[in-house]
Design a protein around this motif. Structure first.
Motif, PDB file in Angstrom:
ATOM      1  N   PHE A  91      80.601  40.840  27.458  1.00  0.00           N
ATOM      2  CA  PHE A  91      81.001  42.241  27.610  1.00  0.00           C
ATOM      3  C   PHE A  91      80.758  42.743  29.030  1.00  0.00           C
ATOM      4  N   VAL A  92      79.661  42.330  29.625  1.00  0.00           N
ATOM      5  CA  VAL A  92      79.349  42.763  30.987  1.00  0.00           C
ATOM      6  C   VAL A  92      80.358  42.191  31.978  1.00  0.00           C
ATOM      7  N   ASN A  93      80.755  40.947  31.785  1.00  0.00           N
ATOM      8  CA  ASN A  93      81.747  40.320  32.683  1.00  0.00           C
ATOM      9  C   ASN A  93      83.127  40.936  32.478  1.00  0.00           C
ATOM     10  N   LYS A  94      83.445  41.280  31.245  1.00  0.00           N
ATOM     11  CA  LYS A  94      84.765  41.840  30.949  1.00  0.00           C
ATOM     12  C   LYS A  94      84.893  43.270  31.444  1.00  0.00           C
ATOM     13  N   HIS A  95      83.770  44.008  31.454  1.00  0.00           N
ATOM     14  CA  HIS A  95      83.792  45.412  31.879  1.00  0.00           C
ATOM     15  C   HIS A  95      82.732  45.617  32.967  1.00  0.00           C
ATOM     16  N   PRO A  96      83.032  45.230  34.175  1.00  0.00           N
ATOM     17  CA  PRO A  96      82.027  45.293  35.256  1.00  0.00           C
ATOM     18  C   PRO A  96      81.638  46.711  35.660  1.00  0.00           C
ATOM     19  N   ASP A  97      82.425  47.703  35.266  1.00  0.00           N
ATOM     20  CA  ASP A  97      82.141  49.085  35.673  1.00  0.00           C
ATOM     21  C   ASP A  97      81.377  49.874  34.617  1.00  0.00           C
ATOM     22  N   LEU A  98      80.780  49.222  33.648  1.00  0.00           N
ATOM     23  CA  LEU A  98      80.039  49.920  32.599  1.00  0.00           C
ATOM     24  C   LEU A  98      78.897  50.741  33.190  1.00  0.00           C
ATOM     25  N   ARG A  99      78.786  51.997  32.724  1.00  0.00           N
ATOM     26  CA  ARG A  99      77.641  52.814  33.112  1.00  0.00           C
ATOM     27  C   ARG A  99      76.468  52.583  32.167  1.00  0.00           C
ATOM     28  N   VAL A 100      76.777  52.308  30.903  1.00  0.00           N
ATOM     29  CA  VAL A 100      75.718  52.006  29.947  1.00  0.00           C
ATOM     30  C   VAL A 100      75.159  50.623  30.260  1.00  0.00           C
ATOM     31  N   ARG A 101      73.848  50.500  30.202  1.00  0.00           N
ATOM     32  CA  ARG A 101      73.199  49.210  30.458  1.00  0.00           C
ATOM     33  C   ARG A 101      73.100  48.436  29.141  1.00  0.00           C
ATOM     34  N   VAL A 102      73.638  47.241  29.120  1.00  0.00           N
ATOM     35  CA  VAL A 102      73.603  46.392  27.929  1.00  0.00           C
ATOM     36  C   VAL A 102      72.359  45.504  28.008  1.00  0.00           C
ATOM     37  N   VAL A 103      71.567  45.511  26.938  1.00  0.00           N
ATOM     38  CA  VAL A 103      70.272  44.822  26.942  1.00  0.00           C
ATOM     39  C   VAL A 103      70.139  43.979  25.686  1.00  0.00           C
TER      40      VAL A 103
END
Length: 620
Positions: A416-428
């Motif tokens: 998900f992080v690679n697919k959406h590099p502009d995420l403001r929410v931090r995925v943990v």
């Protein structure tokens, strides 16, 4: 000694209080109510049926009020219901026992009640008239009297002590208050019966409608659209709303009516803010944006019944399979199929910590779904949609539960992080704290550990950390290539402490097992007596051996200042959450701006552990 009628005479009986229904049930059985001449037995049967229906009414309203995925925007009090309130209201149904006894007594005093017709329309109109001219004004006056200092302290403060109203709060009161309600509710029924207009339908209809309106007022969910009162202005004085009642709970100086605000208007106690507040809340502007979201999943069909909106007496205790809950299994299974088809993430519960709102969302997928190859894309789609939704709302941190971050599913969230590099929410994924919890459970003087599931990301981090501490790690894996890859990550002088083994028998002399892959009884038998099984596998392994000890899934206790927490997380005790959940909380409280996905950074294990302790999270 307390004031008279301020406590229930059976309050120390616990669940044995239901034995008080014994004489009525015995009367039903012995008098054969299905026979035409058994009128007394039929009346007792009606009392028991009415008791069951009333209990169901309160339960259904509670379930509705806690379906946060439906009502979150119309909640009046924003706080969650905590364990203290749940325990306080545990015996909310005491009044049903009282009123059932009074009903049985009324049958003896007024024998004519035993031969009521099924229905009489004039009786309904008579009861309605008596309710307006007697019940409403009498309740209004007595309610105001109960708010005088001495009476409030001894009798009415208990009802107001519940911070967040629920349908069960409507039943949580002293015996004196419920005796008053018995009079208020009983006079219209008795009056209709005495003038020859009573009926079984009237008793069922009036009592259940009375309960319905009481539950509605305490539901903490505004159900009336404001446009209805704009179109019919007179209606606002004929029926109260949950918002209207909430103002009474907050300020205690206004809105004393039973169901009709007309009497507050006549008595000069109508709060001027009633309609504006009702308009604001009914418009859906009361929704809060959480700072943190824990994206969970259901483990199995039975555990799905542990959600807060089913039975709070069940969800407020650690999950375990109870025989009577098996009766609900078919309904839970059908619900599973419906949720699977809907493909939406649901909000289940929330709490606040350090002034920040934390929410629990759940992906509608059960544990076995994650092991179906054809379901992978669908599960990832739902997780992705949840992340994007959190991003749109302004959520700061989203933490993934166990199977939602499976390496084979999405690379521990990397997808998900690679697919959406502009995420403001931090995925943990929270695995750094999970590793820290497991490592800090291991005694300092342990020379050797046996590690199963040895090439998973958690096992890799644990193995690399321990070898740096000069602890010999027996890594169970058949893949020499993957083992060697991990071994090369260790410092050269520590690589000898990582040892590849291919059979469970290699751990027969090691009393510290770290289980990262589910193991059967046969495999557990390879461990020597006195072994302790640390584990981070979902579902947890079964405790087969009595000569060994078993650790629970890695978890931490939340700080004491947590508010609104009223649900146990799966099998964990109250106030305890899984380490991956706690890892996301720490990520938020520290204000870290990086994603924690993919492989665990071994160098950060101690950093995250110290941060958790600094913020008041404690090991279990």
């Amino acid at each position: 000694m307390g004031a008279p009628l301020s406590s229930w005479p059976w309050q120390n009986l616990g669940a044995y209080k239901y034995l008080l229904y014994g004489p009525i049930i015995a009367k039903v059985i012995s008098s054969r109510p299905w026979e035409e001449e058994s009128k007394e037995g039929r009346w007792c049967l009606h009392l028991m049926i009415l008791f069951a229906l009333r209990g169901l009414m309160y339960q259904l309203w509670y379930s509705f009020g806690n379906m946060l995925f439906l009502v979150r925007r119309r909640r009046i009090f924003k706080d969650g219901v905590d364990f203290k309130q749940i325990d306080q209201e545990w015996h909310w149904d005491n009044f049903l026992i009282l009123q059932c006894m009074i009903g049985a007594l009324a049958c003896l005093i007024f024998p004519s009640l035993q031969s009521l017709p099924r229905w009489d329309l004039m009786g309904l109109l008579t009861a309605l008239l008596l309710h307006v001219v007697f019940s409403e004004p009498v309740f209004y006056c007595l309610h105001r009297v109960l708010h005088r200092p001495h009476l409030f302290q001894n009798y009415h403060s208990l009802h107001h002590s519940s911070q967040v109203p629920q349908s069960f709060t409507a039943g949580f009161a002293t015996p004196l208050e419920h005796l008053i309600l018995c009079v208020v509710m009983g006079v219209p029924l008795l009056g209709a019966c005495l003038v020859g207009r009573g009926s079984a339908g009237l008793i069922y209809g009036y009592v259940l409608l009375f309960d319905f309106l009481r539950c509605m007022g305490h539901s903490n969910v505004e159900i009336f659209p404001h446009g209805l009162f704009q179109s019919l202005p007179l209606l606002r004085y004929l029926i109260y709303t949950p918002t209207y009642h909430s103002l009474h709970r907050m300020e205690k100086k206004s809105n004393f009516c039973l169901f009709m605000p007309l009497f507050d208007l006549l008595g000069g106690t109508l709060d001027d803010k009633s309609w504006e507040l009702q308009k604001e809340i009914s418009s859906g502007k009361n929704e809060q944006v959480p700072d943190f979201v824990f994206l969970a999943h259901v483990v199995d069909v039975m555990s799905s019944l542990h959600v807060p909106f089913v039975f709070r007496s069940f969800s407020a205790l650690p999950f375990c399979t109870k025989p009577h809950m098996l009766l609900l299994w078919p309904g839970a299974f059908v619900t599973m199929l419906i949720m699977w088809a809907s493909s939406k993430t649901f909000l289940l519960s929330f709490y606040t910590l350090r002034g920040r709102l934390h929410q629990l969302w759940v992906v509608p997928r059960w544990g076995f779904h994650y092991f179906l190859p054809f379901a992978t894309d669908g599960i990832n789609d739902q997780i992705e949609q949840a992340i994007l939704r959190a991003d749109r709302l302004g959520v700061k941190v989203l933490s993934l539960a166990a199977l939602n971050k499976n390496e084979s599913l999405n690379g521990g969230g990397t997808l998900f992080v690679n697919k959406h590099p502009d995420l403001r929410v931090r995925v943990v994924h929270g695995n750094t704290l999970t590793a820290a919890v497991i490592l800090n459970e291991i005694p300092l003087n342990v020379p050797e550990v046996f590690l199963t599931g040895a090439t998973s990301k958690l096992s890799r981090a644990i193995a690399l950390y321990l070898c740096r501490k000069r602890v010999r790690v027996l890594m169970l894996t058949l893949s020499t290539e993957r083992f060697q890859k991990i071994q090369k990550e260790a410092p050269v002088e520590c690589q000898e402490y990582l040892v590849q083994v291919t059979k469970y028998q290699a751990g027969q002399n090691c009393k510290t097992w770290i289980v990262g892959k589910w193991i059967s009884l046969r495999e557990q038998r390879c461990a020597p007596p006195g072994t302790h099984f640390h584990q981070f596998v979902v579902p947890p392994i079964i405790s087969f051996r009595r000569d060994c000890t078993y650790g629970k899934l890695a978890a931490m206790r939340l700080p004491q200042d947590v508010q609104g927490l009223g649900m146990c997380e799966y099998t964990l005790e109250r106030g305890i959450v899984h380490a991956c959940h706690a890892g996301g909380v720490v990520h938020l409280l520290e204000g870290w701006t990086h994603h924690e996905v993919g492989a665990i950074d071994v160098d950060r294990i101690d950093v995250v552990w110290r941060a958790a302790l600094k913020h008041g999270l404690t090991p279990v």
